[in-house]
Design an enzyme around this catalytic site. Structure first.
Site, PDB file in Angstrom:
ATOM      1  N   ASP A 170       0.753  -1.112  -0.059  1.00 18.82           N
ATOM      2  CA  ASP A 170      -0.014   0.024  -0.148  1.00 18.82           C
ATOM      3  C   ASP A 170       0.919   1.203  -0.095  1.00 18.82           C
ATOM      4  OD1 ASP A 170      -2.469   1.515   0.304  1.00 18.82           O
ATOM      5  OD2 ASP A 170      -2.460   1.332   2.482  1.00 18.82           O
ATOM      6  N   HIS A 171       0.420   2.528  -0.124  1.00 18.75           N
ATOM      7  CA  HIS A 171       1.030   3.866  -0.105  1.00 18.75           C
ATOM      8  C   HIS A 171       2.701   3.741  -0.150  1.00 18.75           C
ATOM      9  CE1 HIS A 171      -2.412   6.255   0.050  1.00 18.75           C
ATOM     10  NE2 HIS A 171      -2.940   5.596   0.896  1.00 18.75           N
TER      11      HIS A 171
ATOM     12  N   HIS B 281      -8.701   9.475   5.484  1.00 18.66           N
ATOM     13  CA  HIS B 281      -7.874   8.264   6.009  1.00 18.66           C
ATOM     14  C   HIS B 281      -8.096   8.678   7.579  1.00 18.66           C
ATOM     15  CE1 HIS B 281      -5.259   8.142   2.154  1.00 18.66           C
ATOM     16  NE2 HIS B 281      -5.564   6.933   2.499  1.00 18.66           N
ATOM     17  N   GLY B 282      -7.920   7.573   8.322  1.00 17.89           N
ATOM     18  CA  GLY B 282      -7.727   7.650   9.718  1.00 17.89           C
ATOM     19  C   GLY B 282      -6.527   8.262  10.158  1.00 17.89           C
TER      20      GLY B 282
ATOM     21  N   HIS C 189      -9.941   4.579  -0.412  1.00 18.74           N
ATOM     22  CA  HIS C 189      -9.158   4.463   0.536  1.00 18.74           C
ATOM     23  C   HIS C 189      -9.836   5.004   1.797  1.00 18.74           C
ATOM     24  CE1 HIS C 189      -4.717   3.561  -0.662  1.00 18.74           C
ATOM     25  NE2 HIS C 189      -5.462   3.313  -1.650  1.00 18.74           N
ATOM     26  N   GLY C 190      -9.358   4.892   2.970  1.00 18.77           N
ATOM     27  CA  GLY C 190     -10.176   5.453   4.165  1.00 18.77           C
ATOM     28  C   GLY C 190     -11.337   4.771   4.538  1.00 18.77           C
TER      29      GLY C 190
ATOM     30  N   SER D 281     -12.429   2.738   6.763  1.00 15.22           N
ATOM     31  CA  SER D 281     -13.125   2.707   8.079  1.00 15.22           C
ATOM     32  C   SER D 281     -14.132   3.398   8.289  1.00 15.22           C
ATOM     33  CB  SER D 281     -12.070   2.736   9.124  1.00 15.22           C
ATOM     34  OG  SER D 281     -11.066   1.706   9.029  1.00 15.22           O
TER      35      SER D 281
ATOM     36  N   ASN E 106      -9.607  -0.148   1.138  1.00 18.06           N
ATOM     37  CA  ASN E 106      -8.704  -0.258   2.274  1.00 18.06           C
ATOM     38  C   ASN E 106      -9.354   0.120   3.627  1.00 18.06           C
ATOM     39  OD1 ASN E 106      -7.135  -0.518  -0.037  1.00 18.06           O
ATOM     40  ND2 ASN E 106      -5.770   1.107   0.528  1.00 18.06           N
TER      41      ASN E 106
ATOM     42  N   THR F  98      -7.754   1.708  10.034  1.00 21.90           N
ATOM     43  CA  THR F  98      -7.994   2.264  11.478  1.00 21.90           C
ATOM     44  C   THR F  98      -8.872   1.340  12.439  1.00 21.90           C
ATOM     45  OG1 THR F  98      -7.814   4.444  10.613  1.00 21.90           O
ATOM     46  CG2 THR F  98      -8.920   4.193  12.637  1.00 21.90           C
TER      47      THR F  98
END
Ligand code: 13P
Length: 302
Positions: A81-82, A194-195, A230-231, A233, A252, A255
């Site tokens: 990832d990233h 993103h968390g 992404h992000g 959660s 993805n 968190t």
């Protein structure tokens, strides 16, 4: 054995989502694999650079080794990832060296994140990675648009961000990016965040993000390849499920399972108890949130 690219294409056609679970702590690998197998699901396990620089994933080699111990390739595959070109602290990263290292280790799928660059620079960096990865049979995810949250410090108010659409992936840029970069899948900005990964914010619950579904549909038409969210959660569930029908193929999730692991470890000081918490959270996500029990028979049948 089917490749990750083939499985992602099957998922895109069937409108089935592939969750990708982040690994900031090595003991999380085993319970996630076991939960995915028990649900007869298919998922990715993934590690981002910040998970070995800011958490305890140690290195991409350590994650590869731990994954290999528990690996069940019919149900789970590994993804890098990233790997940012410019990271969340605004530092330049030697992304190509890291990607080459992952390919040499045997990662079948990698992400280069040039989203903090201009469009032309992002295309060039992604193209460079594609030219290294494709000859090795490795698939490449890229990112276009600003998905906030990993940077230190508080975010602008969420409602303001969502209403303004600031940072959302542009439809015309998306078409050009996919055509010129040659990436296999694309992470797009449509409302998720993103968390947080630093300070006290990293322990707090995330805001419940929403998604601009009409914008997503336009992006999917323009891109014509699997799109990634992404992000993942804590997204409003009906938005998430609708997004899968409109082109999101991979989500993805970091968190939510990280906080389950950390909270259980804080309370009990016992890694086995923290692993059990991750198993339970992953099971809930697969069975009750994404409703993915049995999805493996659809997208990666034996
Ligand atoms: P969350 O931590 O918000 O679930 O996001 C994970 C992610 O997108 C990793 O790339």
């Amino acid at each position: 054995m089917r490749t990750v690219k083939e499985i992602m294409e099957n998922a895109r056609r069937a409108r089935v989502v592939i969750p990708a679970f982040n690994i900031p702590y090595l003991p999380m690998v085993r319970p996630i694999v076991e939960a995915v197998v028990a649900q007869n699901a298919f998922a990715l396990l993934e590690v981002a650079r910040l998970e070995w620089t800011k958490f305890e994933a140690k290195s991409m080699a350590a994650v590869f080794e731990e994954f290999s111990r528990w690996s069940q390739p019919d149900h789970v595959r590994l993804h890098l990832d990233h790997i940012p070109v410019i990271d969340e602290d605004n530092q330049r990263v030697d992304y190509l060296t890291l990607i080459r290292e992952a390919i040499a280790l045997g990662y079948p799928s990698v992400m280069v994140d040039g989203s903090r660059l201009s469009l032309a620079e992002n295309i060039a960096a992604t193209r460079q990675v594609v030219d290294v990865a494709h000859p090795a049979g490795v698939v490449v995810e890229a990112e276009l648009g600003a998905i906030l949250g990993h940077e230190a410090g508080p975010l602008p108010p969420y409602e303001e961000l969502f209403a303004s659409g600031r940072g959302f992936t542009d439809v015309e840029e998306c078409a050009r990016f996919v055509a010129e970069s040659g990436c296999d899948s694309l992470s797009v900005a449509i409302g998720s965040i993103h968390g947080a990964v630093s300070g006290v914010l990293k322990d707090q619950p995330k805001v419940e993000a929403r998604l601009n579904l009409d914008h997503l549909e336009r992006l999917h038409q323009a891109a014509g390849i699997p799109l990634v969210l992404h992000g993942g959660s804590g997204i409003k569930r009906d938005h998430l499920l609708a997004a899968v029908q409109r082109g999101i193929t991979k989500v993805n999730v970091g968190t939510e399972i990280r906080q389950a692991y950390e909270a259980a470890l804080r309370q009990t000081q016992d890694v086995a108890a923290a692993q059990q918490a991750v198993y339970e959270r992953t099971t809930w996500l697969l069975r009750d949130y994404f409703v993915l029990t049995g999805n493996r028979d659809l997208i990666n049948p034996s």
